[in-house]
Scaffold this motif. Structure first.
Motif, PDB file in Angstrom:
ATOM      1  N   ARG A  63     -15.750   7.291  11.419  1.00  0.00           N
ATOM      2  CA  ARG A  63     -16.400   7.611  10.148  1.00  0.00           C
ATOM      3  C   ARG A  63     -16.454   6.360   9.279  1.00  0.00           C
ATOM      4  NH1 ARG A  63     -13.781  12.363   7.283  1.00  0.00           N
ATOM      5  NH2 ARG A  63     -12.005  10.971   7.349  1.00  0.00           N
ATOM      6  N   VAL A  64     -17.597   6.189   8.598  1.00  0.00           N
ATOM      7  CA  VAL A  64     -17.773   5.092   7.653  1.00  0.00           C
ATOM      8  C   VAL A  64     -18.204   5.697   6.321  1.00  0.00           C
ATOM      9  CG1 VAL A  64     -19.076   3.003   7.107  1.00  0.00           C
ATOM     10  CG2 VAL A  64     -18.417   3.463   9.483  1.00  0.00           C
ATOM     11  N   THR A  65     -17.497   5.329   5.259  1.00  0.00           N
ATOM     12  CA  THR A  65     -17.833   5.807   3.929  1.00  0.00           C
ATOM     13  C   THR A  65     -18.281   4.632   3.083  1.00  0.00           C
ATOM     14  OG1 THR A  65     -16.199   7.575   4.117  1.00  0.00           O
ATOM     15  CG2 THR A  65     -17.007   7.076   1.910  1.00  0.00           C
ATOM     16  N   LEU A  66     -19.510   4.715   2.577  1.00  0.00           N
ATOM     17  CA  LEU A  66     -20.099   3.677   1.743  1.00  0.00           C
ATOM     18  C   LEU A  66     -19.960   4.097   0.287  1.00  0.00           C
ATOM     19  CD1 LEU A  66     -23.389   1.842   2.184  1.00  0.00           C
ATOM     20  CD2 LEU A  66     -23.189   3.338   0.218  1.00  0.00           C
ATOM     21  N   ASN A  67     -19.515   3.165  -0.551  1.00  0.00           N
ATOM     22  CA  ASN A  67     -19.371   3.441  -1.974  1.00  0.00           C
ATOM     23  C   ASN A  67     -19.941   2.258  -2.739  1.00  0.00           C
ATOM     24  OD1 ASN A  67     -18.634   4.787  -4.300  1.00  0.00           O
ATOM     25  ND2 ASN A  67     -16.520   4.073  -4.238  1.00  0.00           N
ATOM     26  N   ARG A  68     -20.983   2.510  -3.536  1.00  0.00           N
ATOM     27  CA  ARG A  68     -21.593   1.447  -4.341  1.00  0.00           C
ATOM     28  C   ARG A  68     -21.298   1.731  -5.812  1.00  0.00           C
ATOM     29  NH1 ARG A  68     -26.639   1.451  -0.598  1.00  0.00           N
ATOM     30  NH2 ARG A  68     -26.188  -0.411   0.627  1.00  0.00           N
ATOM     31  N   MET A  69     -20.943   0.644  -6.539  1.00  0.00           N
ATOM     32  CA  MET A  69     -20.624   0.766  -7.957  1.00  0.00           C
ATOM     33  C   MET A  69     -21.307  -0.362  -8.716  1.00  0.00           C
ATOM     34  SD  MET A  69     -16.633   1.243  -7.057  1.00  0.00           S
ATOM     35  CE  MET A  69     -16.883   0.054  -5.763  1.00  0.00           C
ATOM     36  N   LYS A  75     -22.467   7.131  -3.109  1.00  0.00           N
ATOM     37  CA  LYS A  75     -21.389   7.407  -2.167  1.00  0.00           C
ATOM     38  C   LYS A  75     -22.001   8.186  -1.019  1.00  0.00           C
ATOM     39  CE  LYS A  75     -16.665   8.716  -1.553  1.00  0.00           C
ATOM     40  NZ  LYS A  75     -15.406   9.047  -2.174  1.00  0.00           N
ATOM     41  N   GLN A  76     -21.826   7.685   0.203  1.00  0.00           N
ATOM     42  CA  GLN A  76     -22.420   8.328   1.372  1.00  0.00           C
ATOM     43  C   GLN A  76     -21.460   8.187   2.545  1.00  0.00           C
ATOM     44  OE1 GLN A  76     -25.857   9.681   1.102  1.00  0.00           O
ATOM     45  NE2 GLN A  76     -24.745  10.841   2.619  1.00  0.00           N
ATOM     46  N   THR A  77     -21.297   9.252   3.304  1.00  0.00           N
ATOM     47  CA  THR A  77     -20.423   9.249   4.471  1.00  0.00           C
ATOM     48  C   THR A  77     -21.267   9.380   5.731  1.00  0.00           C
ATOM     49  OG1 THR A  77     -18.635  10.245   3.193  1.00  0.00           O
ATOM     50  CG2 THR A  77     -18.471  10.407   5.593  1.00  0.00           C
ATOM     51  N   PHE A  78     -20.912   8.587   6.738  1.00  0.00           N
ATOM     52  CA  PHE A  78     -21.599   8.595   8.021  1.00  0.00           C
ATOM     53  C   PHE A  78     -20.591   9.022   9.081  1.00  0.00           C
ATOM     54  CE2 PHE A  78     -23.485   5.456   5.273  1.00  0.00           C
ATOM     55  CZ  PHE A  78     -24.842   5.706   5.387  1.00  0.00           C
ATOM     56  N   GLU A  79     -20.852  10.176   9.699  1.00  0.00           N
ATOM     57  CA  GLU A  79     -19.967  10.726  10.716  1.00  0.00           C
ATOM     58  C   GLU A  79     -20.843  11.381  11.779  1.00  0.00           C
ATOM     59  OE1 GLU A  79     -15.703  13.057  10.597  1.00  0.00           O
ATOM     60  OE2 GLU A  79     -17.060  13.256   8.898  1.00  0.00           O
ATOM     61  N   GLU A  80     -20.688  10.923  13.009  1.00  0.00           N
ATOM     62  CA  GLU A  80     -21.584  11.330  14.097  1.00  0.00           C
ATOM     63  C   GLU A  80     -21.692  12.843  14.219  1.00  0.00           C
ATOM     64  OE1 GLU A  80     -21.752  10.333  18.783  1.00  0.00           O
ATOM     65  OE2 GLU A  80     -21.398   8.637  17.424  1.00  0.00           O
ATOM     66  N   GLY A  81     -22.958  13.325  14.238  1.00  0.00           N
ATOM     67  CA  GLY A  81     -23.233  14.740  14.451  1.00  0.00           C
ATOM     68  C   GLY A  81     -23.103  15.613  13.220  1.00  0.00           C
ATOM     69  N   LEU A  82     -22.770  15.009  12.071  1.00  0.00           N
ATOM     70  CA  LEU A  82     -22.562  15.807  10.864  1.00  0.00           C
ATOM     71  C   LEU A  82     -23.559  15.442   9.773  1.00  0.00           C
ATOM     72  CD1 LEU A  82     -18.668  15.745  10.624  1.00  0.00           C
ATOM     73  CD2 LEU A  82     -20.124  17.561  11.528  1.00  0.00           C
ATOM     74  N   LEU A  83     -23.887  16.430   8.952  1.00  0.00           N
ATOM     75  CA  LEU A  83     -24.726  16.237   7.780  1.00  0.00           C
ATOM     76  C   LEU A  83     -23.818  15.988   6.581  1.00  0.00           C
ATOM     77  CD1 LEU A  83     -27.541  16.575   6.275  1.00  0.00           C
ATOM     78  CD2 LEU A  83     -26.809  18.932   5.904  1.00  0.00           C
ATOM     79  N   HIS A  84     -24.064  14.886   5.877  1.00  0.00           N
ATOM     80  CA  HIS A  84     -23.315  14.583   4.653  1.00  0.00           C
ATOM     81  C   HIS A  84     -24.304  14.356   3.529  1.00  0.00           C
ATOM     82  CE1 HIS A  84     -19.142  14.251   6.027  1.00  0.00           C
ATOM     83  NE2 HIS A  84     -19.623  13.733   7.140  1.00  0.00           N
ATOM     84  N   THR A  85     -24.023  14.961   2.377  1.00  0.00           N
ATOM     85  CA  THR A  85     -24.881  14.833   1.207  1.00  0.00           C
ATOM     86  C   THR A  85     -24.194  13.950   0.178  1.00  0.00           C
ATOM     87  OG1 THR A  85     -25.806  17.016   1.614  1.00  0.00           O
ATOM     88  CG2 THR A  85     -26.077  16.134  -0.597  1.00  0.00           C
ATOM     89  N   GLY A  86     -24.994  13.129  -0.501  1.00  0.00           N
ATOM     90  CA  GLY A  86     -24.471  12.254  -1.540  1.00  0.00           C
ATOM     91  C   GLY A  86     -25.518  12.030  -2.607  1.00  0.00           C
ATOM     92  N   SER A  87     -25.139  11.300  -3.643  1.00  0.00           N
ATOM     93  CA  SER A  87     -26.053  10.981  -4.733  1.00  0.00           C
ATOM     94  C   SER A  87     -26.260   9.480  -4.808  1.00  0.00           C
ATOM     95  CB  SER A  87     -25.485  11.472  -6.071  1.00  0.00           C
ATOM     96  OG  SER A  87     -25.404  12.870  -6.078  1.00  0.00           O
TER      97      SER A  87
END
Length: 140
Positions: A63-69, A75-87
């Motif tokens: 899993r990779v979690t991106l956080n921009r400030m 904030k967005q999470t990348f995890e194989e086979g999963l749907l992740h929602t962010g803003s």
């Protein structure tokens, strides 16, 4: 362990018409490890269109979690086979985005390495593009 590194980011975005948009960035960054995760921190530049923004990546084996400030926030999470929602918050407004990740390939050590992500980007449940994101981390 903390060290100064070069961060090479290449993003490829392909829309439904098959048109590609490619962004490449090489910048200074920091790599450090905390427990079982690596963290990569770097400043965005005008090339990425996010000048004034700091990006941090929390990198785990699957899993990779991106956080921009800063000027832009995301904030967005990348995890194989999963749907992740962010803003994604910009000066132009807030966008609610989702990613369905098809590939997370992490090969990172204390000496650097690579991260390769492939995912579908959606805004409001509508597919916008297929994306590839490659990040190389090298000693400075």
């Amino acid at each position: 362990m903390k060290k100064d590194v070069w961060v090479r980011v290449k993003g490829v975005q392909r829309n439904e018409r098959g048109e590609e948009d490619i962004i490449e960035l090489i910048t200074e960054g920091r790599l450090f490890r905390k427990e079982d995760s690596y963290y990569i921190i770097y400043r965005e530049t005008a090339i990425s269109g996010m000048e004034g923004t700091t990006t941090s990546l929390k990198v785990e084996p699957s899993r990779v979690t991106l956080n921009r400030m800063g000027a832009s926030e995301q904030k967005q999470t990348f995890e194989e086979g999963l749907l992740h929602t962010g803003s994604y918050i910009t000066a132009f407004g807030t966008f609610h985005m989702s990613v369905i990740t098809s590939r997370v390939d992490v090969d990172l050590t204390d000496d650097g390495g690579s991260i390769n992500l492939e995912y579908e980007l959606q805004v409001g449940r509508e597919k916008i593009s297929d994306n590839k994101l490659s990040i190389m981390v090298e000693n400075r």
